[in-house]
Motif scaffolding. Structure first.
Motif, short mmCIF file in Angstrom:
data_model
loop_
_atom_site.label_atom_id
_atom_site.label_comp_id
_atom_site.label_asym_id
_atom_site.label_seq_id
_atom_site.Cartn_x
_atom_site.Cartn_y
_atom_site.Cartn_z
N GLU A 53 0.85 -1.17 -0.03
CA GLU A 53 -0.02 -0.10 -0.18
C GLU A 53 0.82 1.24 -0.16
O GLU A 53 1.79 1.34 0.77
N ASP A 54 0.66 2.13 -1.12
CA ASP A 54 1.49 3.20 -1.19
C ASP A 54 3.17 2.86 -1.12
O ASP A 54 3.92 3.60 -0.59
N ALA A 55 3.36 1.98 -1.83
CA ALA A 55 4.75 1.31 -2.15
C ALA A 55 5.50 1.01 -0.97
O ALA A 55 6.54 0.66 -0.95
N VAL A 56 4.63 0.61 0.17
CA VAL A 56 5.17 0.05 1.52
C VAL A 56 4.73 -1.42 1.58
O VAL A 56 3.29 -1.50 1.70
N GLY A 73 9.38 -11.75 -4.80
CA GLY A 73 10.12 -11.79 -5.91
C GLY A 73 10.15 -10.33 -6.51
O GLY A 73 9.93 -9.37 -5.62
N ARG A 74 10.53 -10.37 -7.82
CA ARG A 74 10.97 -8.97 -8.46
C ARG A 74 9.77 -8.05 -8.07
O ARG A 74 8.68 -8.39 -8.45
N GLY A 75 10.07 -6.85 -7.91
CA GLY A 75 9.42 -6.02 -7.82
C GLY A 75 8.60 -5.66 -6.52
O GLY A 75 7.84 -4.69 -6.16
N ALA A 76 9.20 -6.44 -5.60
CA ALA A 76 8.85 -6.16 -4.09
C ALA A 76 9.35 -5.00 -3.53
O ALA A 76 10.45 -4.42 -4.00
N PRO A 77 8.65 -4.25 -2.68
CA PRO A 77 9.18 -2.85 -2.40
C PRO A 77 10.34 -3.13 -1.22
O PRO A 77 10.52 -4.25 -0.77
N ASN A 78 11.10 -1.98 -1.04
CA ASN A 78 12.05 -1.94 -0.26
C ASN A 78 11.95 -1.36 1.30
O ASN A 78 12.57 -1.27 2.22
N GLY A 121 3.43 -3.02 18.58
CA GLY A 121 3.43 -1.79 17.91
C GLY A 121 3.65 -2.16 16.47
O GLY A 121 3.43 -3.05 15.93
N VAL A 122 4.41 -0.79 15.85
CA VAL A 122 4.88 -1.11 14.58
C VAL A 122 6.19 -0.72 14.30
O VAL A 122 6.69 0.28 14.98
N LEU A 123 7.12 -1.36 13.61
CA LEU A 123 8.19 -1.24 13.33
C LEU A 123 8.59 -1.07 11.69
O LEU A 123 7.74 -1.48 10.90
N GLY A 124 9.51 -0.14 11.27
CA GLY A 124 9.86 -0.07 10.02
C GLY A 124 11.26 -0.64 9.55
O GLY A 124 12.09 -0.81 10.23
N VAL A 125 11.07 -1.30 8.41
CA VAL A 125 12.35 -1.80 7.82
C VAL A 125 12.34 -1.34 6.61
O VAL A 125 11.68 -1.01 5.67
#
Length: 293
Positions: free
Chosen positions: A210-213, A247-252, A261-265
């Motif tokens: 969602e929104d490239a994440v 696979g290919r095209g997966a976001p970074n 909670g929520v963590l960012g990678v």
């Protein structure tokens, strides 16, 4: 003979730690003392203990200084069962906050701090809502055991990932499977990796991106600590595993939802290969004094 130990309790997305300063490296705790400190009924209660010690005063710190002479502080980390661990992603953010609070280090808004760990030197910088730690190069271990867990109907394949410490990530079908797991029991890995591993169980969100994440939910059984509300390196391993499967095209960029909670990678290219960085909050909760036998 007993002695008093001044400590600080800290947490990052519910992954909690007892921290104490020992710059000269003269306070050696026993596994029994660490277990007592981490006990949630008779001690302070924590997933682990972190000692702030100068790298120059610790045998393990020599490698850190050889790698980066700016890594003057070493994060000496023990699991709740008294065993030594290589790294802790939530812990290194809380440790950074502790170093700043104690006046041991400075961290300008546009700067970073190098911290020695048994997995190598890691750099930490400020980020929105907390800190971001570059956990360095990651790799697939090639060891993908079959994983059994209580209330999991059939064994599932795991993906072995190393982010400075060992992880096995398991994909589940839906939120119900994730909720029904009883991680009070240690998952069984076949074959069992030498030295053990943290085990993450993951369910991709719908939609996954969602929104490239990328978005996922995760629960974890940490080696030496049991189920915890969060595992920083486990969140990184989880994001890397789902990214690998997608696979290919997966976001970074990824958001990993854990019980605490929520963590960012964030995955990015570096001169020595692909790195993964972990971001999230870090809070110092209270100070105290323990009398230890």
């Amino acid at each position: 003979m007993s002695f008093d130990l001044r400590f600080t309790k800290g947490q990052g997305t519910g992954n909690d730690f007892v921290l104490f300063s020992d710059p000269e490296g003269v306070t050696e705790l026993t596994p029994t003392q660490i277990v007592a400190m981490c006990d949630r009924r008779f001690g302070v209660g924590a997933d682990g203990v972190i000692r702030a010690v100068r790298s120059a005063n610790l045998e393990a710190g020599a490698a850190a200084l050889a790698e980066n002479p700016h890594a003057v502080w070493f994060m000496d980390y023990w699991n709740a069962d008294g065993s030594v661990s290589e790294m802790c992603g939530n812990g290194i953010r809380v440790y950074t906050s502790y170093l700043l609070d104690q006046g041991f280090a400075d961290l300008p808004a546009d700067g970073s701090i190098a911290i020695g760990t048994r997995a190598g030197v890691r750099t930490v910088r400020r980020s929105r809502g907390g800190y971001e730690a570059d956990l360095g190069r990651w790799r697939l271990t090639g060891e993908d055991p079959l994983v059994r867990a209580k209330n999991l109907d059939v064994p599932r394949p795991g993906l072995g990932i190393d982010v400075g410490n060992p992880h096995v990530v398991v994909a589940l079908a839906d939120d119900d499977e994730l909720a029904e797991l009883d991680l009070g029991y240690q998952p069984i890995l076949d074959p069992h990796p030498e030295g053990g591993a943290n085990v993450e169980f993951v369910v991709p969100a719908d939609p996954l991106i969602e929104d490239a994440v990328g978005r996922v939910r995760m629960r974890v059984h940490e080696r030496g600590s049991g189920e915890t509300l969060s595992c920083g390196t486990g969140a990184v391993a989880t994001a890397l595993a789902v990214r690998h499967w997608a696979g290919r095209g997966a976001p970074n960029e990824w958001r990993v939802h854990v019980p605490g909670g929520v963590l960012g990678v964030r995955v990015f290219e570096a001169p020595d290969g692909e790195h993964a960085a972990l971001s999230g909050p870090a809070e110092l909760v209270f100070d105290g004094v323990l009398s230890l036998a």
